[in-house]
Each structure stands twice: as structure tokens, then as C-alpha cells.
Write a protein that holds these residues in place. Structure first.
Motif, PDB file in Angstrom:
ATOM      1  N   VAL A 114      59.852 -33.485  39.447  1.00  0.00           N
ATOM      2  CA  VAL A 114      59.134 -32.773  40.896  1.00  0.00           C
ATOM      3  C   VAL A 114      60.450 -32.422  41.847  1.00  0.00           C
ATOM      4  CG1 VAL A 114      57.967 -33.493  42.891  1.00  0.00           C
ATOM      5  CG2 VAL A 114      57.606 -34.827  40.736  1.00  0.00           C
ATOM      6  N   LEU A 115      60.307 -31.090  41.839  1.00  0.00           N
ATOM      7  CA  LEU A 115      60.853 -30.150  42.867  1.00  0.00           C
ATOM      8  C   LEU A 115      60.302 -30.216  44.254  1.00  0.00           C
ATOM      9  CD1 LEU A 115      63.498 -28.510  43.354  1.00  0.00           C
ATOM     10  CD2 LEU A 115      62.197 -26.599  42.482  1.00  0.00           C
ATOM     11  N   ILE A 116      61.139 -30.610  45.149  1.00  0.00           N
ATOM     12  CA  ILE A 116      60.779 -30.370  46.656  1.00  0.00           C
ATOM     13  C   ILE A 116      61.696 -29.202  47.358  1.00  0.00           C
ATOM     14  CG2 ILE A 116      60.168 -31.662  48.658  1.00  0.00           C
ATOM     15  CD1 ILE A 116      59.743 -34.079  46.752  1.00  0.00           C
ATOM     16  N   LEU A 170      56.815 -28.656  45.060  1.00  0.00           N
ATOM     17  CA  LEU A 170      56.339 -28.929  46.309  1.00  0.00           C
ATOM     18  C   LEU A 170      56.857 -28.204  47.431  1.00  0.00           C
ATOM     19  CD1 LEU A 170      55.500 -32.819  46.277  1.00  0.00           C
ATOM     20  CD2 LEU A 170      53.947 -30.931  45.535  1.00  0.00           C
ATOM     21  N   ILE A 171      56.088 -27.265  48.270  1.00  0.00           N
ATOM     22  CA  ILE A 171      56.787 -26.333  49.189  1.00  0.00           C
ATOM     23  C   ILE A 171      56.471 -27.019  50.521  1.00  0.00           C
ATOM     24  CG2 ILE A 171      56.827 -24.106  50.071  1.00  0.00           C
ATOM     25  CD1 ILE A 171      57.878 -24.255  47.235  1.00  0.00           C
ATOM     26  N   ARG A 196      62.366 -37.746  37.689  1.00  0.00           N
ATOM     27  CA  ARG A 196      63.376 -37.211  38.285  1.00  0.00           C
ATOM     28  C   ARG A 196      62.927 -36.258  39.536  1.00  0.00           C
ATOM     29  NH1 ARG A 196      67.276 -32.608  36.662  1.00  0.00           N
ATOM     30  NH2 ARG A 196      68.986 -32.779  38.223  1.00  0.00           N
ATOM     31  N   VAL A 197      63.374 -36.671  40.884  1.00  0.00           N
ATOM     32  CA  VAL A 197      62.931 -35.727  41.965  1.00  0.00           C
ATOM     33  C   VAL A 197      64.119 -35.164  42.428  1.00  0.00           C
ATOM     34  CG1 VAL A 197      61.949 -35.889  44.041  1.00  0.00           C
ATOM     35  CG2 VAL A 197      61.048 -37.415  42.539  1.00  0.00           C
ATOM     36  N   VAL A 198      64.109 -33.866  42.904  1.00  0.00           N
ATOM     37  CA  VAL A 198      65.205 -33.104  43.285  1.00  0.00           C
ATOM     38  C   VAL A 198      64.694 -32.495  44.634  1.00  0.00           C
ATOM     39  CG1 VAL A 198      66.733 -30.896  43.210  1.00  0.00           C
ATOM     40  CG2 VAL A 198      66.698 -32.604  41.400  1.00  0.00           C
ATOM     41  N   LEU A 199      65.554 -32.676  45.843  1.00  0.00           N
ATOM     42  CA  LEU A 199      65.003 -31.922  46.977  1.00  0.00           C
ATOM     43  C   LEU A 199      66.114 -31.295  47.442  1.00  0.00           C
ATOM     44  CD1 LEU A 199      63.182 -34.037  49.915  1.00  0.00           C
ATOM     45  CD2 LEU A 199      65.245 -32.679  50.506  1.00  0.00           C
ATOM     46  N   ALA A 256      58.923 -37.183  48.340  1.00  0.00           N
ATOM     47  CA  ALA A 256      60.004 -37.579  47.671  1.00  0.00           C
ATOM     48  C   ALA A 256      59.887 -39.230  47.340  1.00  0.00           C
ATOM     49  CB  ALA A 256      61.413 -36.987  48.087  1.00  0.00           C
ATOM     50  N   ILE A 257      59.815 -39.878  48.656  1.00  0.00           N
ATOM     51  CA  ILE A 257      60.018 -41.359  48.658  1.00  0.00           C
ATOM     52  C   ILE A 257      58.625 -41.918  47.805  1.00  0.00           C
ATOM     53  CG2 ILE A 257      59.625 -43.164  50.045  1.00  0.00           C
ATOM     54  CD1 ILE A 257      61.216 -41.663  52.174  1.00  0.00           C
ATOM     55  N   LYS A 258      57.634 -41.294  48.165  1.00  0.00           N
ATOM     56  CA  LYS A 258      56.299 -41.544  47.306  1.00  0.00           C
ATOM     57  C   LYS A 258      56.405 -41.564  45.716  1.00  0.00           C
ATOM     58  CE  LYS A 258      52.239 -43.646  48.190  1.00  0.00           C
ATOM     59  NZ  LYS A 258      52.075 -44.906  48.574  1.00  0.00           N
ATOM     60  N   VAL A 259      56.718 -40.358  45.564  1.00  0.00           N
ATOM     61  CA  VAL A 259      56.857 -40.235  44.039  1.00  0.00           C
ATOM     62  C   VAL A 259      57.817 -41.382  43.572  1.00  0.00           C
ATOM     63  CG1 VAL A 259      57.968 -38.940  42.196  1.00  0.00           C
ATOM     64  CG2 VAL A 259      56.571 -37.815  44.047  1.00  0.00           C
TER      65      VAL A 259
END
Length: 637
Positions: free
Chosen positions: A74-76, A249-250, A102-105, A87-90
Motif C-alpha cells: 500500500v503506497l500513500i 492512496l492519494i 508493507r506500507v510506504v508513505l 497507514a495506521i489502520k492498514v
């Protein structure tokens, strides 16, 4: 997994960002990603020096290697309340399910919170759901809203009005939204979200079908660094990095550059018959006032002065903790008079006795400005598309009569996270994409369903007719009467929806229909000149970089002919940071002039409010992202 030390190294060495960037990219190259073959790059050349402004596009022979990270889940894009909540919820859901996601912000500000500006009275509804023990975790919600007042201002007096029920703030908190965002960033990092401040999403990586048509997105490319004003690579040149993910997510905020491209390319407004988005410009200061003038917990809203009866706008004054007072003016950008200056109206406003009695003897400690979505329910575009979704202010979830949007933005991010985690699980269970080079992009249709069933859409639908009701022959008076009836008596149940028919720039009328407005000079005590105010934002951009504010197709002469010749140069008045000047031709170098005037763009002053790209009558100003880490450095706002 990428080492968690990398983001910290980047923040600690922010002044040496190119070196830190190189470490970051090599770390990726050695652990998670592959290098693309060297390809010729296409460079936009923008030069600005000694009053000379030009814009041209040319092919360069620079050979570059772009790092591609294609193992993000998930890219934010955007580190505001919506992006951080997503990001926190994922990560919370992944932990509950025993999954590794893996979440990248990515955040264009030098630090999380640097580019966040708001009123702000925070309704903690979404925060209660996301982090129920936020008090124990030290969330910076320290000043409860204790008293409400609604005031109508005449030029020298004030009348207290009955307080609208939907504006009641019992249970809410007066906060610095910048600090709240920074705290949310800390919570996200504890959950191992990879946060990279100073990296702006510069371009969309499109997912193209067999026919070459753009059908969705694959991710984004961050901005190049080490490019000179002339668009040529410097010694520290590093090409932007490409992040790819099945879900992007934009969450850029109001009028984000990537979100505008996606909405246009994928026809997200036409897909749901959405109205044009309309905006307001919010001008804000934070003051430390004398203790005897401070009333902790007081939330004041006012209408009337300094706006005339046909210009939508209103002011606020919130008494925060520690003798701090946040005050501001919001002006609807659908105003008609090209001579109006929101900044100057705000400075004039502070001399009204209602504000002056609080501010006198105090010190102004912060200033900022940002556009605000005002279109409401009927201006929300299609929220999902193949490869991603719009969340937060990128979609426009602001409740205008309530003067709040943070709780809606956070909830939208949380619901997008739920839909994203479910979609990833379904793809994994089905084994979709295994052995395929290009699996079908994920379309988060469940996100829209979740939003429709949430309190966010119910809240926005109920007040959908309030903002457009101010477009009436009676102006402010008619809008106030209608809003009272609609929200108190009908509660949004009327079987029709008023429309936002025009974009804000279409509402500007020729200068020949108005007289110039003579604004008083600042006194240096309550009111200030614009450069003094900009100095309080902490704004900075690397000097030798391409100008990020350009005129379409580089045709400055035609821009001047239209915007000065018809509208007498409104850009110089609508910008709250003195970025734009129309100067006499002898003061602007060799740029081709029109009407004896030339446009000079002082891009170093830009505080990223986006007003210019919205209100310019001929829509020729293009806002592109500068090098990451530039712009304002808000902390009290």
C-alpha cells in the motif's frame, strides 16, 4: 524489510538531503528493488533569474538509472491526517490478521506536519475509533472547546447571534493540526509504516491497457533532486524513485497536483456527474496574547466585516492553551472583484474592535495560508479507480457549515485502509497475478460502498445545500436565511440539490466593472506587510532549482495580455505570499512584454497554498512540486 533506520537518518541529515537520498536509494537497490536500464530522460527546463522567466520542453541526453521499488503493498501519497490514518489502520488490521503488509508513505514536507494548516477545532470521532487510548499515548489534544459564540460584524461593531446547532463544539478540542499530524506520524512509525518526508509525489505511473489508454495507476515517481534552474543536472543529481504498489492512496490535500491529474485523465468527475470543486482561501495567524485577554476554550466564529454582502467568507478566533490564540479569515474563491486581496482583508479585519481587544499587546508568532475544499457533497468525484483511491481533502470531505473536515478525512483514510486490506487478502487467496507480468489492477469499489454507509456521507449530504445557497440575489443575508431553514427545519431532507455551476476562476469579472480597493498600510502591531508575514512561515526552497510555478506553454506575453489587460493582474493580490508581480518591462530583463508589463514569479516565497492555480482567470498557472522538503515549516498551525 527495509531498515527502519533509513527514515531517521534522512530526517537527521535533512540539510544534506542529496547524500541521505543516495543512502536511502542504495539501501533499496541492495535489498528490495531492481535498477531500470539507463534511458534518456525528458526534462522540463524552467529558468528564472534577474526577472527573466521562461519555460520550454526539450530532450536531454542525460543517462539516468531510476530505482524502482515494486514490493510495496500500500503506497500513500501525503502525510496529513487522512494519509496517516490510512497507514495506521492498514497496519492495525494486518496485525490483527497476522499478515505482513508493507506500507510506504511519502510526504513532501521536510517533516510530518510541516505543510499542515487548519483552524483547527478537532472533532475526535475518528480518532476515538482509530486510537481509543490517544490520551494515554500523549496526543496533543490539550484544550477542550468550552464556549461557543457566533457574531455578526459591522464595520465598527458586533452583534451576537443565536449559535447554530451544527456548529456546537461540545466534546471537541482546539488544537494545532500540525502537531496532531506529527503525533499521528509517530504512531504510524511505531507500527512500522515506512515514512519518507522530503519526498514529493511528482508524477503518476500509469497503468495502460493494450490500446495504450490510461486505465488506472501503478504508483508514483518522486521528484528529482539536484536539478538547476536551467533544468540541467548538478553534481548532486539524483533521479526520482519509482514506487509501485497494487494500491495507491492519494492523500495530498486540497487541489493536489497528482489528484488533479488523476481526476482529469480518468474522468472521475464525469463518471459520477460531480459538480466542479470550489474552494476558499484560509489566511491564518497564531498569536501569544496577554493573559488577561486569553479565554481558554473559547471558540468564536463571525460573518460580515470585512467581507461585503456578496462575497462569501467568515472569520474565526480560537483560544488555545498557553495563552495562544488562533485566528483567521476564510474567503470563498468564487468572489467577483479582481481587486480584492484576501491577505489585505485579513490584515484589515484585525483592527476591528472584536479582534483588536484580544490581540493588543500580544505577539504574532505564526502565519500561514491554504485553500480549503468548499464544494461539498455534490463536488465529490468518483473515489476509486483501478490501482487506487482518493482520500481526505483530495476528495473534498469538508463540512463547510460545520467548519470541520479533519474527522471526515481521517475516517475516509480508515475506510480506504479496510477496503485495501480486504482486497489484498482476496488477491492473495485467489493467487491472482501469480506467473503474470501484469495482473489486473485492483479497483477499490468497496471503499465507495463503505463511505456511502458511513457517517461521513450522511453528514455531508445533510448540509449539501448550504454553501451553494449563498449564490442568490441577497448574497450573505439570503444565504444565512436559507441555511438556517435548511439545517434547522428541513435537516437536509429537501428533495433537491443546489449545484455548484462554475469553477472559481470563472466567477472573476473584468476590472472595468470595479474600482480599485485602497487598503490601509500595516501598523506593524496588529497588521503586517506580506513579506513579514511570509517570514513567519519558515518557508524555504533550494535557490538553484527549477521554478515550480510556470505558465502553460511558456507563453508569458499572452498571459499578461489576458490577466492584466482584462483583470488588472489579480494574481498579485490573490496570492498570500507575494509570489507574483507584474512589473514594468524595464525591470524584468529580456522577457517579452505585453502592455508594458511582465510577470515575475518569486517562487522562493511559495507557501504551497495552491490559490494561484485555482483563481487565475485564464488558468495558465501550473503548480508543480518543487524539490521535496521545501515550502513552509508550520508547527503551531
Amino acid at each position: 524489510m527495509l531498515s527502519r533506520q533509513v527514515p531517521r537518518v534522512m530526517r537527521a541529515q535533512r540539510a544534506l538531503r542529496p547524500a541521505a537520498t543516495q543512502v536511502f536509494r542504495f539501501a533499496h537497490a541492495s535489498t528490495r528493488v531492481a535498477m531500470r536500464p539507463a534511458l534518456p530522460s525528458r526534462t522540463i527546463v524552467r529558468a528564472f533569474s534577474a526577472g527573466r522567466v521562461c519555460c520550454e520542453e526539450e530532450e536531454t541526453s542525460v543517462e539516468t538509472e531510476r530505482v524502482v521499488d515494486d514490493e510495496v503493498d500500500v503506497l500513500i501519497v501525503g502525510g496529513g491526517p487522512a494519509g496517516l490514518s490510512a497507514a495506521i489502520k492498514v497496519k492495525q488490521l494486518a496485525k490483527e490478521r497476522g499478515e505482513e503488509i508493507r506500507v510506504v508513505l511519502l510526504e513532501k514536507g521536510a517533516e510530518i506536519g510541516n505543510h499542515i494548516l487548519s483552524g483547527a477545532v478537532l472533532q475526535p470521532t475518528a480518532l476515538d475509533e482509530l486510537i481509543p487510548d490517544w490520551k494515554e499515548k500523549g496526543a496533543p489534544l490539550n484544550q477542550p472547546a468550552l464556549h461557543d459564540e457566533m457574531v455578526f460584524l459591522t464595520e465598527s461593531g458586533s452583534v451576537h447571534l443565536p449559535h447554530p446547532p451544527q456548529m456546537t463544539n461540545k466534546g471537541n478540542y482546539i488544537v494545532s493540526l500540525s502537531r496532531v499530524a506529527a503525533w499521528l506520524g509517530e504512531q504510524a512509525e511505531e507500527l512500522e509504516v515506512e515514512i519518507y518526508p522530503g519526498f514529493a509525489g511528482a508524477e503518476v505511473v500509469w497503468d495502460e491497457g493494450p490500446d495504450g489508454k490510461k486505465r488506472g495507476i501503478k504508483g508514483v515517481v518522486t521528484n528529482d533532486i539536484g536539478v538547476s534552474k536551467e533544468g540541467k543536472p548538478k553534481d548532486n543529481y539524483e533521479p526520482g524513485m519509482e514506487f509501485r504498489a497494487p494500491i495507491t492512496l492519494i492523500a495530498e490535500g486540497a487541489h493536489g497536483s497528482l489528484s488533479q491529474k488523476i481526476i482529469k485523465e480518468l474522468n472521475l468527475r464525469d463518471a459520477v456527474d460531480a459538480d466542479p470543486q470550489t474552494y476558499g482561501i484560509g489566511i491564518k495567524e497564531v498569536w501569544r496574547v496577554k493573559p488577561e485577554n486569553h479565554k481558554a476554550g473559547l471558540v468564536s466564529h463571525s460573518i460580515g466585516f470585512p467581507m461585503d454582502m456578496h462575497t462569501y467568507g467568515g472569520s474565526f478566533m480560537y483560544h488555545m492553551e498557553d495563552n495562544l490564540v488562533s485566528l483567521g479569515l476564510v474567503v470563498g474563491l468564487d468572489y467577483e472583484n479582481p481587486y480584492l486581496s484576501p491577505f489585505q482583508e485579513f490584515q484589515r479585519m484585525k483592527h476591528h474592535p472584536f479582534f483588536a481587544k484580544t490581540l493588543e499587546g500580544g505577539d504574532c508568532v505564526a502565519y500561514g495560508a491554504r485553500v480549503i475544499n468548499e464544494g461539498g457533497y455534490q463536488s465529490i468525484p468518483k473515489l476509486h479507480f483501478p490501482g487506487g483511491a482518493l482520500i481526505g481533502c483530495s476528495a473534498g470531505f469538508v463540512n463547510v457549515p460545520k467548519i470541520k473536515g479533519t474527522h471526515n478525512a481521517m475516517k475516509s483514510g480508515m475506510l480506504a485502509a479496510e477496503a485495501a486490506v480486504d482486497a489484498l487478502a482476496k488477491r492473495g487467496a485467489a493467487g491472482e497475478g501469480e506467473g503474470e507480468a501484469e495482473p489486473e489492477p485492483i479497483d477499490l469499489k468497496e471503499y465507495k460502498e463503505k463511505m456511502d454507509e458511513s457517517w461521513v456521507m450522511k453528514e455531508l449530504y445533510e448540509v449539501r445545500n448550504v454553501r451553494p445557497s449563498f449564490h442568490n440575489p441577497l448574497g450573505l443575508i439570503g444565504g444565512v436565511i436559507w441555511s438556517g431553514l435548511d439545517t434547522l427545519l428541513f435537516k437536509g431532507r429537501l428533495p433537491f440539490t443546489l449545484r455548484n455551476k462554475k469553477e472559481d476562476h470563472e466567477c472573476t469579472k473584468p476590472a472595468s466593472e470595479f474600482k480599485p480597493i485602497e487598503y490601509p498600510k500595516p501598523d506593524g502591531k496588529l497588521s503586517f506587510d506580506i513579506l513579514t508575514s511570509v517570514s513567519r512561515t519558515g518557508t524555504n526552497h533550494a535557490e538553484d532549482q527549477p521554478v515550480h510555478l510556470v505558465v502553460k506553454e511558456g507563453n508569458y506575453k499572452e498571459h499578461v495580455e489576458r490577466n492584466v489587460g482584462t483583470f488588472d493582474g489579480p494574481l498579485g493580490r490573490v496570492c498570500p505570499a507575494a509570489v507574483y508581480e507584474y512589473v514594468n518591462k524595464e525591470d524584468a530583463g529580456d522577457q517579452e512584454d505585453a502592455l508594458g508589463k511582465k510577470l515575475v514569479i518569486n517562487s522562493q516565497n511559495c507557501i504551497h497554498c495552491k490559490t494561484c492555480s485555482i483563481k487565475t482567470p485564464d488558468q495558465t498557472i501550473v503548480w508543480t512540486v518543487p524539490e521535496g522538503g521545501g515550502g513552509p515549516k508550520y508547527s503551531l498551525t
